[in-house]
Every structure is written in structure tokens, then in C-alpha cells.
Design an enzyme around this catalytic site. Structure first.
Site, PDB file in Angstrom:
ATOM      1  N   HIS A 274       0.827  -1.207   0.000  1.00 26.57           N
ATOM      2  CA  HIS A 274       0.000   0.000   0.000  1.00 26.57           C
ATOM      3  C   HIS A 274       0.865   1.263   0.000  1.00 26.57           C
ATOM      4  O   HIS A 274       0.850   2.042  -0.939  1.00 26.57           O
ATOM      5  CB  HIS A 274      -0.929  -0.018   1.214  1.00 26.57           C
ATOM      6  N   HIS A 325      -1.629   1.064 -12.263  1.00 20.22           N
ATOM      7  CA  HIS A 325      -2.439   1.354 -11.077  1.00 20.22           C
ATOM      8  C   HIS A 325      -3.683   0.481 -11.102  1.00 20.22           C
ATOM      9  O   HIS A 325      -4.135   0.053 -12.170  1.00 20.22           O
ATOM     10  CB  HIS A 325      -2.823   2.842 -11.045  1.00 20.22           C
ATOM     11  N   ASP A 384       3.578   7.467  -7.534  1.00 26.79           N
ATOM     12  CA  ASP A 384       4.828   7.042  -6.913  1.00 26.79           C
ATOM     13  C   ASP A 384       6.010   7.150  -7.857  1.00 26.79           C
ATOM     14  O   ASP A 384       7.163   7.134  -7.401  1.00 26.79           O
ATOM     15  CB  ASP A 384       4.693   5.590  -6.423  1.00 26.79           C
TER      16      ASP A 384
END
Length: 451
Positions: A274, A325, A384
Site C-alpha cells: 500500500h 495502477h 509514486d
């Protein structure tokens, strides 16, 4: 316990916990609460956030450019709004998530002042809970600090909306201080560095105050503070289906207190699947930088990406971290917004060549991935991909990356907790199918331990 005994017990536990993959298909179990096409199983309703990465047309998932909405407002519009006015946006975003609308100027000033006034920790709290107790992991220190605040709250179990709001605002304000102090405590105890504990400065906005507490007043620039504020806004909310927000819903539905619910969310975010993606991304990029001689040579960069996907480089997982994603397909709106600022930051820090390497990988990786997999699956950089690079440019240590995520996401957690208690009103209790059958009880003296 003897290590050999423990190893034998562990093997026994693994055998008893293993379920045949075929049973999941037989009973149509949606593992990870995912549908067969990868979309999430619908388990609730929300006003708070909306994550859009695809459309379903006649039952077929069609990729679209990503959109993220906070209380129905496009994230990009929120960001452009406060950026054009040259002011920070995190406090405004917290207000929006908690109360459902944007604040007027007077409300925002009052709310920001209230948050700033609550940054200080209770007397002796930092010494007793953070500095004296050992802690190698800041997320663990954060969770235990949240639970300790329960003991200092005379109305800890009061579930009235007014009380939960007061608790939420207090925690949102104190997270940066707890994280900064926990970092310095860990750094002092385990890395033998000087201990620097700085009191929060109430005149600084949230991101600027955090940089001051972690680095000192002369260790950051105005651009640093502006970009960290943007990062906080981008991570403040991501719909009720992300693991930590869903955890908040599940735990809150039992009627437990705010501190227990937020501590559970912290535990969820601490998991590497996560919250830890940008750390993996940074590790991968360090290896790319060390092994690709010419960062501007597209062919050399592409060859190394293929090595990674074949499992011959980095962690042998075959993954190119920072790409793809669970929801977004053609683009992640957070990555788009962060990339713009990342380039400006790279210029200021003299790291433009490194930024261009990231941009090259962003451009080459999707096509290389498609060729390697032999399909036309669409993947794009997620937030990210650039966040670790941004943190590194800001001089934020890697131990603080996931706690910084929590510092932002607690705004969404608190909003989801309120929504669950006000509208959910039923304990979340899904079903699990037992597939072991029945077994007889065997008397102790008749049991064979090797069976």
C-alpha cells in the site's frame, strides 16, 4: 521456543492455511474484492472522493485519462486554484474533505489558525512516548502515539459528530509533529546523530512547518515548501476503496473510537503493497542510474528495462515500479500534476539530467512492457513514479516517505470515518465460505502428531 520446533510449526501452519486456487473459481470468490476484469467490487457509497480511470461500455472496460475528485471537484481544479493565487492548499483541502465544501477566506484563516494552535504535543508526551521508547519504524511510533493520545482524551469513546470532528482536527494537526519527533528519535538512537527537537512554529503553513521541524529553518527553500504542500494535497484522499480508507470504514463500523480506527489505518498504510511503492521505485532507479552508462541513450535505457522485466535486474520481481495502477489506465492525474513541479524542483537542485531519465523511462516503459507481455495493455506512471524523486530532492529521508503519506491521508481517513458512522450504521461483516468440511474430535491419547 526452540527454532527447530518453531520452524516445524510454521510449516504446519502454512499447510493448514493453504487453500486450493481452484476453489476460489468454483465458489466465484472475488479475491482482494476485485472483479474478474480487475475493477473493484462495489461495497459502499461515498460523497468524499472519486477515482476514475476507466469506463464500462456494454460490460467492457475502456481506458480513459484519470480523474480524481474531492467532494465532486476535480483535483486539478483545486490545485490550479490555490497555485494561481500563490498560497498553500493543504488546509483548504482538509476543510473540503471534512465539511463537504470549500471554505471562504475567513473560514480558511480560522481553520488554519486552529490547526496551527494544535500542533504542540501534550506535556511530557514527546519525552515519554517518543524519545524514551525505542522505535526503528516511524509508522509504528506514529500508531502507538495515536493510541496513547486516547488515554489523554476524557471523551475518547464519545461518538458524537462534534467530538469526532474535534478528535480528527487534533490528530491532523499533531501528525506532522509526531512524525518529525519520531524521525529525530530514531535517527539519534539508531544512527548516533544529534537529537534535534524543534517546537512547531504556528506562523508557518503545514508543509513549511514540517520541513522546519525535520530539517531546520535554513534547510529548505520556498519552492520546497510549495511542492511539499502539493504532495500533501495529492495524497489527502483517494476514494473509500483504497486499503487504508477501507480499513477505516471497517473498523469504524464496529463503533470503536477514533484513535483505534486511525491506528488501524496506519497499520494498513504501513504495508509495502500500500504505502511503500515509492521506496521500491527509488531502489529501482538507483540501480538503473548505476548500470545505465548513458542516461540519454534510449536503446540502453530500454535494454535495462527489459532486463528488469525478465527478472534479471533489481529485485527479480519482473516489475517496473511506478507504472500502472489498480484503477487508473491512461494516466494518473496526481502524477501529471506532480511531474510539472518535479521538473522545476530538479532545475533548482541541479538534478535536471536525473529528471530527464525519469521522463525517458516514462516514455519508453509502456511500449517495452507491451512488447514484453505480448499484449496491448495500457499502463502509465502513477504518483509514486515521481514522488520518491521529489522527496529526495527535498532532502526528506526515506524513513519518512510512508509517514508523510499518512500525514496527508489522515484527512481522508477522518472524512471516511465520519461518513461511515453517519451513513453506514451497520457493522461490515462479509461472508467467507468454509471449504474444509467436517472432522471428528480425537481424544488426546489417540492422536498421532505426524498425521
Amino acid at each position: 521456543m526452540d527454532k527447530k520446533v518453531l520452524l516445524d510449526l510454521a510449516e504446519m501452519s502454512e499447510r493448514s492455511s493453504l487453500i486450493d486456487d481452484g476453489l476460489y473459481k468454483r465458489y466465484e470468490v472475488k479475491r482482494g474484492l476485485r472483479n474478474g476484469d480487475g475493477t473493484g467490487v462495489l461495497v459502499g457509497l461515498t460523497h468524499i472522493g472519486d477515482v476514475i480511470g476507466y469506463e464500462k461500455l456494454d460490460g467492457v472496460v475502456e481506458p480513459v485519462h484519470g480523474r480524481l475528485l474531492y467532494r465532486g471537484i476535480e483535483l486539478s481544479d483545486i490545485v490550479r486554484g490555490f497555485q494561481e493565487e500563490g498560497r498553500p492548499g493543504f488546509d483548504e483541502t482538509v476543510f473540503l474533505l471534512l465539511f463537504g465544501r470549500l471554505p471562504c477566506a475567513d473560514e480558511l484563516e480560522l481553520f488554519s489558525t486552529a490547526l496551527a494552535s494544535l500542533r504542540d504535543l501534550p506535556e511530557y508526551f514527546a519525552e515519554d512516548m517518543i524519545l524514551k521508547l525505542k522505535g526503528r519504524d516511524i509508522m509504528n511510533m506514529l500508531a502507538r502515539s495515536v493510541l496513547a493520545l486516547y488515554t489523554l482524551d476524557e471523551n475518547a469513546d464519545d461518538l458524537s459528530t462534534q467530538n469526532i470532528l474535534e478528535q480528527s482536527i487534533n490528530l491532523i494537526a499533531k501528525f506532522p509533529t509526531i512524525i518529525a519527533y519520531s524521525y529525530h528519535s530514531m535517527r539519534h538512537r539508531y544512527h548516533r546523530k544529534p537529537l534535534a527537537i524543534r517546537y512547531p512554529k504556528h506562523q508557518l503553513h503545514t508543509a513549511e512547518n514540517f520541513l522546519y521541524m525535520v530539517k531546520g529553518s535554513d534547510k529548505y527553500t520556498p519552492l520546497d515548501a510549495t511542492i511539499l504542500d502539493l504532495v500533501l494535497v495529492l495524497h489527502a484522499e483517494h476514494g473509500g476503496g483504497n486499503n487504508s480508507s477501507f480499513t477505516t470504514h471497517v473498523v469504524s463500523s464496529s463503533g470503536t473510537d477514533t484513535y483505534s480506527a486511525i491506528a488501524a489505518a496506519i497499520g494498513s498504510l504501513k504495508g509495502p503493497l500500500h504505502g511503500g511503492a515509492n521506496l521500491k521505485m527509488m531502489g529501482m532507479m538507483d540501480e538503473v542510474k548505476a548500470n545505465v552508462n548513458d542516461w540519454k541513450d534510449n536503446d540502453e535505457v530500454r535494454r535495462y528495462l527489459m532486463k528488469i522485466m525478465k527478472g534479471d535486474a533489481f529485485d527479480a520481481s519482473g516489475k517496473i515500479y511506478g507504472l500502472g495502477h489498480a484503477v487508473y489506465t491512461l494516466s494518473d492525474p496526481r502524477a501529471v500534476l506532480l511531474k510539472e513541479q518535479a521538473k522545476e524542483l530538479a532545475k533548482e537542485k541541479g538534478r535536471l539530467d536525473e529528471f530527464e531519465l525519469y521522463a525517458t523511462i516514462e516514455r519508453l516503459a509502456p511500449k517495452a512492457f507491451s512488447e514484453f507481455k505480448g499484449n496491448d495493455m495500457v499502463i502509465a506512471p502513477n504518483v509514486d513514479f515521481y514522488s520518491g524523486f521529489v522527496y529526495d530532492c527535498l532532502g526528506i529521508p526515506q524513513e519518512v516517505y510512508i509517514p508523510l503519506f499518512a500525514m496527508a491521508r489522515i484527512a481522508g481517513w477522518c472524512a471516511h470515518r465520519l461518513e461511515e458512522l453517519i451513513s453506514g450504521r451497520k457493522i461490515i461483516r462479509p461472508a467467507y465460505k468454509n471449504v474444509v468440511g467436517t472432522c471428528p474430535y480425537i481424544q488426546l491419547m489417540e492422536r498421532n502428531e505426524k498425521r
